[in-house]
Design an enzyme around this catalytic site. Structure first.
Site, PDB file in Angstrom:
ATOM      1  N   TYR A 140      34.818  41.610  37.211  1.00 25.45           N
ATOM      2  CA  TYR A 140      33.523  42.255  37.051  1.00 25.45           C
ATOM      3  C   TYR A 140      33.621  43.702  36.570  1.00 25.45           C
ATOM      4  O   TYR A 140      32.634  44.287  36.138  1.00 25.45           O
ATOM      5  CB  TYR A 140      32.734  42.203  38.364  1.00 25.45           C
ATOM      6  CG  TYR A 140      32.308  40.804  38.749  1.00 25.45           C
ATOM      7  CD1 TYR A 140      32.439  39.731  37.865  1.00 25.45           C
ATOM      8  CD2 TYR A 140      31.788  40.539  40.004  1.00 25.45           C
ATOM      9  CE1 TYR A 140      32.061  38.454  38.217  1.00 25.45           C
ATOM     10  CE2 TYR A 140      31.404  39.254  40.374  1.00 25.45           C
ATOM     11  CZ  TYR A 140      31.537  38.221  39.472  1.00 25.45           C
ATOM     12  OH  TYR A 140      31.159  36.945  39.824  1.00 25.45           O
ATOM     13  N   LYS A 195      45.230  33.284  42.593  1.00 28.15           N
ATOM     14  CA  LYS A 195      45.684  32.256  41.662  1.00 28.15           C
ATOM     15  C   LYS A 195      47.040  32.699  41.122  1.00 28.15           C
ATOM     16  O   LYS A 195      47.301  32.756  39.921  1.00 28.15           O
ATOM     17  CB  LYS A 195      44.666  32.067  40.530  1.00 28.15           C
ATOM     18  CG  LYS A 195      44.871  30.791  39.719  1.00 28.15           C
ATOM     19  CD  LYS A 195      44.671  29.537  40.549  1.00 28.15           C
ATOM     20  CE  LYS A 195      44.823  28.290  39.663  1.00 28.15           C
ATOM     21  NZ  LYS A 195      44.817  27.049  40.458  1.00 28.15           N
ATOM     22  N   ASP A 227      41.450  27.425  44.257  1.00 30.63           N
ATOM     23  CA  ASP A 227      40.916  26.071  44.149  1.00 30.63           C
ATOM     24  C   ASP A 227      41.116  25.303  45.459  1.00 30.63           C
ATOM     25  O   ASP A 227      40.223  24.583  45.913  1.00 30.63           O
ATOM     26  CB  ASP A 227      41.533  25.323  42.965  1.00 30.63           C
ATOM     27  CG  ASP A 227      43.033  25.544  42.828  1.00 30.63           C
ATOM     28  OD1 ASP A 227      43.572  26.451  43.468  1.00 30.63           O
ATOM     29  OD2 ASP A 227      43.675  24.792  42.066  1.00 30.63           O
ATOM     30  N   ASP A 251      33.186  36.495  45.316  1.00 24.99           N
ATOM     31  CA  ASP A 251      31.779  36.231  45.048  1.00 24.99           C
ATOM     32  C   ASP A 251      31.489  34.735  45.137  1.00 24.99           C
ATOM     33  O   ASP A 251      30.555  34.293  45.815  1.00 24.99           O
ATOM     34  CB  ASP A 251      31.436  36.767  43.656  1.00 24.99           C
ATOM     35  CG  ASP A 251      29.945  36.730  43.355  1.00 24.99           C
ATOM     36  OD1 ASP A 251      29.157  36.474  44.271  1.00 24.99           O
ATOM     37  OD2 ASP A 251      29.581  36.973  42.185  1.00 24.99           O
ATOM     38  N   ASP A 255      29.572  32.400  48.572  1.00 30.12           N
ATOM     39  CA  ASP A 255      28.375  31.571  48.456  1.00 30.12           C
ATOM     40  C   ASP A 255      28.645  30.157  48.974  1.00 30.12           C
ATOM     41  O   ASP A 255      27.803  29.566  49.663  1.00 30.12           O
ATOM     42  CB  ASP A 255      27.917  31.503  46.998  1.00 30.12           C
ATOM     43  CG  ASP A 255      27.150  32.746  46.574  1.00 30.12           C
ATOM     44  OD1 ASP A 255      27.285  33.781  47.263  1.00 30.12           O
ATOM     45  OD2 ASP A 255      26.436  32.699  45.562  1.00 30.12           O
TER      46      ASP A 255
END
Length: 365
Positions: A140, A195, A227, A251, A255
């Site tokens: 971001y 990752k 993942d 982020d 959620d």
């Protein structure tokens, strides 16, 4: 300790004004007539952009920077975008994060009694962990500076620095030390979510994590690829205590995690730096239910409790910490008693929830 704490309030868009107004009522009820908090309102967001062409006026930014804390409702409206396609309503949140260096995004994930999880067999107390999202770097950080070439190629760059990783990882270990450990086994642990098996930037994140971990021999450590983590949060949420991750991964995962504890209406967040603190629920503006009086204010209320805690610890003001504790206790009692909004499969209105929380706080005082 201060005589007066200046709170910059930006109601924002959609249900933002409703949940923000409800939260201010609750905070005032928790602190009583001698409240040291002074709330001042400022404009920003997609609605303001439509009216004025500015999504985040400079006077609002200056007021937020100077305030003791910032309280926000929600931002953004569908279709209200800049020429590059990015949402105008998000300018407020993103500019604060980067300009005020609010590097730690703390997102508690807790299943309360009375709230039904979509996960089978999971009950209150089984899910209680923190996702700590690095808030000032990662993918971001490229917002506004990525490249878009001839309508054929678009590039954004993921940026991670040693300083940025070190401070967010250290914050994760400190949060674990302050906790009661994971619900399943009581172990205080920090999980590094990355990752690292594919990208050098995440391998770097993990290597710095390992360096910082040496300073915390009392805290257990582990790794989880992002993942796999998406699966673990569904299959074994009770295992986790504190999860630390890069900006975008945090982020997305927060959620998903919120869905396991009742949805985004139950997702408070605190975004803090060395000098400033910004507090809002993690949900969006939900324009489809705006003005109907059915918005869930619990996420914003719990975010305000975090605001009081942060201010209390920062300024040595126990009165604020005690008020935060009362808000959490009363919120927990209201949920356990069945005072649920529509998103929680209940029928209580925003006003009914607000009045009940305030009445209980008054009785507790």
């Amino acid at each position: 300790m201060k005589d007066i704490y200046e709170i910059a309030v930006v109601h924002g868009d959609g249900i933002g004004p409703e949940v923000c107004a409800a939260t201010i009522e609750v905070v005032k009820a928790a602190l009583g007539p001698d409240s040291p908090l002074r709330f001042s309102e400022y404009p920003a967001g997609a609605e303001h952009f439509l009216k004025t062409g500015q999504s985040f006026p400079e006077p609002t930014f200056l007021a937020c920077r100077a305030a003791d804390a910032i309280l926000h409702g929600a931002g953004g409206l569908p279709g209200v975008v800049h020429p590059d396609g990015t949402e105008a309503g998000l300018d407020f949140t993103l500019k604060l994060r980067f300009e005020l260096d609010l590097y730690a995004n703390i997102r508690p994930i807790r299943l309360f009694e009375g709230v039904e999880s979509p996960l089978r067999g999971v009950k209150a107390g089984d899910i209680d962990y923190i996702i700590l999202r690095e808030n000032s770097e990662g993918l971001y950080a490229a917002r506004g500076s990525g490249a878009r070439l001839r309508g054929e190629v678009a590039v954004d760059t993921l940026v991670q620095t040693r300083t940025g990783i070190e401070r967010i990882v250290r914050k994760a270990f400190e949060l674990a030390r302050q906790s009661d450990g994971a619900p399943r086994d009581g172990v205080r642990r920090v999980t590094c979510c990355d990752k690292a098996n594919v990208l050098r930037s995440y391998a770097f994140f993990r290597s710095v994590f390992d360096e910082v971990a040496k300073d915390y021999p009392d805290i257990a450590t582990e790794y989880a690829l992002v993942d796999a983590m998406a699966m673990h949060l569904v299959l074994k949420p009770g295992h986790f205590n504190v999860i630390v991750s890069e900006n975008m991964f945090g982020d997305i995962l927060s959620d998903l995690a919120a869905a396991t504890v009742g949805g985004m209406g139950m997702a408070p967040s605190a975004e803090i730096g060395d000098a400033n603190g910004f507090f809002q629920a993690a949900h969006g503006s939900a324009p489809d239910i705006a003005g109907k009086g059915i918005a869930n204010p619990y996420g914003t209320i719990l975010s305000a409790a975090s605001m009081l805690d942060w201010l209390g610890h920062k300024h040595g003001d126990a009165k604020l910490n005690q008020a935060a504790g009362r808000i959490r206790s009363v919120t927990e009692a209201c949920l356990a008693g069945g005072l649920l909004s529509a998103d929680l499969k209940g029928s209580a209105s925003t006003r009914q929830i607000t009045h009940s929380v305030c009445d209980r706080l008054a009785a507790a005082a």
